[in-house]
Design a protein around this motif. Sequence first.
Motif, short mmCIF file in Angstrom:
data_model
loop_
_atom_site.label_atom_id
_atom_site.label_comp_id
_atom_site.label_asym_id
_atom_site.label_seq_id
_atom_site.Cartn_x
_atom_site.Cartn_y
_atom_site.Cartn_z
N SER A 202 64.39 55.42 22.77
CA SER A 202 63.71 56.45 22.01
C SER A 202 63.38 55.92 20.63
O SER A 202 63.99 54.97 20.16
CB SER A 202 64.60 57.70 21.88
OG SER A 202 65.71 57.41 21.05
N THR A 203 62.41 56.56 19.99
CA THR A 203 62.07 56.15 18.64
C THR A 203 63.25 56.34 17.71
O THR A 203 63.48 55.54 16.81
CB THR A 203 60.86 56.97 18.15
OG1 THR A 203 59.78 56.78 19.06
CG2 THR A 203 60.43 56.52 16.77
N ALA A 204 64.02 57.40 17.92
CA ALA A 204 65.18 57.66 17.07
C ALA A 204 66.20 56.53 17.18
O ALA A 204 66.76 56.07 16.18
CB ALA A 204 65.83 58.99 17.46
N SER A 205 66.44 56.04 18.41
CA SER A 205 67.40 54.94 18.57
C SER A 205 66.88 53.67 17.93
O SER A 205 67.66 52.85 17.43
CB SER A 205 67.69 54.71 20.05
OG SER A 205 66.53 54.25 20.74
N PHE A 207 65.11 53.56 15.17
CA PHE A 207 65.37 53.66 13.73
C PHE A 207 66.84 53.39 13.41
O PHE A 207 67.15 52.85 12.35
CB PHE A 207 64.95 55.04 13.21
CG PHE A 207 63.48 55.13 12.90
CD1 PHE A 207 62.97 54.53 11.76
CD2 PHE A 207 62.61 55.79 13.75
CE1 PHE A 207 61.61 54.60 11.47
CE2 PHE A 207 61.26 55.85 13.48
CZ PHE A 207 60.75 55.26 12.33
N THR A 208 67.73 53.72 14.32
CA THR A 208 69.14 53.39 14.13
C THR A 208 69.32 51.88 14.10
O THR A 208 70.08 51.35 13.28
CB THR A 208 69.99 53.99 15.27
OG1 THR A 208 69.82 55.41 15.27
CG2 THR A 208 71.45 53.66 15.09
N ALA A 209 68.60 51.20 14.99
CA ALA A 209 68.65 49.74 15.01
C ALA A 209 68.08 49.16 13.72
O ALA A 209 68.61 48.19 13.17
CB ALA A 209 67.89 49.19 16.21
N ALA A 211 68.12 50.47 10.72
CA ALA A 211 69.10 50.65 9.65
C ALA A 211 70.21 49.62 9.75
O ALA A 211 70.66 49.06 8.74
CB ALA A 211 69.67 52.07 9.70
N SER A 212 70.65 49.35 10.97
CA SER A 212 71.71 48.36 11.19
C SER A 212 71.27 46.97 10.75
O SER A 212 72.02 46.23 10.11
CB SER A 212 72.10 48.34 12.66
OG SER A 212 73.06 47.34 12.91
N ARG A 215 71.20 46.61 6.95
CA ARG A 215 72.52 46.58 6.31
C ARG A 215 73.16 45.19 6.36
O ARG A 215 74.15 44.93 5.67
CB ARG A 215 73.45 47.60 6.98
CG ARG A 215 73.20 49.04 6.54
CD ARG A 215 74.38 49.93 6.92
NE ARG A 215 74.59 49.97 8.36
CZ ARG A 215 74.06 50.89 9.16
NH1 ARG A 215 73.29 51.85 8.65
NH2 ARG A 215 74.30 50.87 10.46
N ALA A 337 69.17 43.08 19.13
CA ALA A 337 68.15 43.95 18.51
C ALA A 337 66.90 43.16 18.13
O ALA A 337 66.29 43.41 17.10
CB ALA A 337 68.73 44.64 17.28
#
Length: 395
Positions: A202-205, A207-209, A211-212, A215, A337
């Motif tokens: 998903s697009t949401a997942s 964006f989580t990647a 951010a990771s 960081r 990723a």
Amino acid sequence: MSSPATTEATWAPTGRTVATICAVGILVVGQLYVVLPVLGELAAAWDTTRAAVTWTTTAFGLAYGAGFLVTGPLSDRWGRRPVIVGGLAATALSTLAVIAAPSLGAGITARVVQGLTASFFAPAAFAYLAERIAPERRVFALTCLTSSFLGAGVLAQVFAQLVDAAFGWQAVFVVGAAGFAISALLLRAVLEPGRRADSTASTASAFTAFASLLRAPRLALLYLSCLAVLGSFVGIYTGVQLAPPEGVGTSSTALLVLRASAIPAMIAIPLLATRLGAINPERRLIISLTTAGTTAAIAALPFGGIWLGTWLFVFVAAIAIAAPAAVQAIAARAGEARGAATAVYTFALFLGASAGPQLANLVAGNGFTAVALAIATLGFIGAALAFASTRIRTP
């Protein structure tokens, strides 16, 4: 037992696949640069200044880069070929919209839409080559695609200048729109249909990647160094247009020769891909950005057109080495990723391309020497950031 996705029988033919994708890549990324030779005509048509029209380049670049953060995950869900073909068809229409713009504001808006539709191509194209080209030819294929993106910066300017001189600035976008329509049909025939890379993503997942990845200090520094790659490239050519170098003049022939002088560098670098691939990518990135900064500083010296053309050739060759080195360094540090990492890389690359014209615009009033020195500083900062990334110890 190997899955069907990894057996040799599924590898796409290298020659026609790479040649076609790279040719279309030149057309797509070339839209970032086609306005540079026609800044004066656009300024006259929209009753504004050439400096103000540089925002059409920035608008396209920002939209193009930002679009990757969404279109990359979309290609995972929908498949590479549908995203590429659909994006090209949409870009044919958005390119025509630039001609219809009655003012600078409308022109900037049209360029934003054009950048967003064009952004469907690059992430899916990178992923297609990485998945469907045989492993022993993959570095060559990815280097060719990256080089085609850089080559677009020179070829698109030469194309736009020639078409503008013969038919006017509107024809630049008419021919571009026709090219996108033809490209959609061509790639629909050349690209092989395949399964979605990740039907549950998903697009949401994604964006989580993202951010990771950001960081991670080492990756964050590498991404920041990427700002200098196309930022330097677009910036120096914007400077050539806004503040023609001493000894070159403002004639269309002189500027055409100056732009074309870098084309051989774009051809040579992919041929050296295998040898360059033997060098650690972070080291390649540091050396190439340092070289770009040094040659930009040397090009600042007002010794005439041959001097400038020679050093621009070296400068462009250095940038052509830096771009694939950066993506290889980032992919090596991204773990599983890689798809998200590539999307952020392309975003950073074109964020820099968007900032480059404004950096040139900021100092162009002081002449080309000031532009070249500003670009040299940007190259050195990028090299320093890449070097700093190697000093960070990872677990």
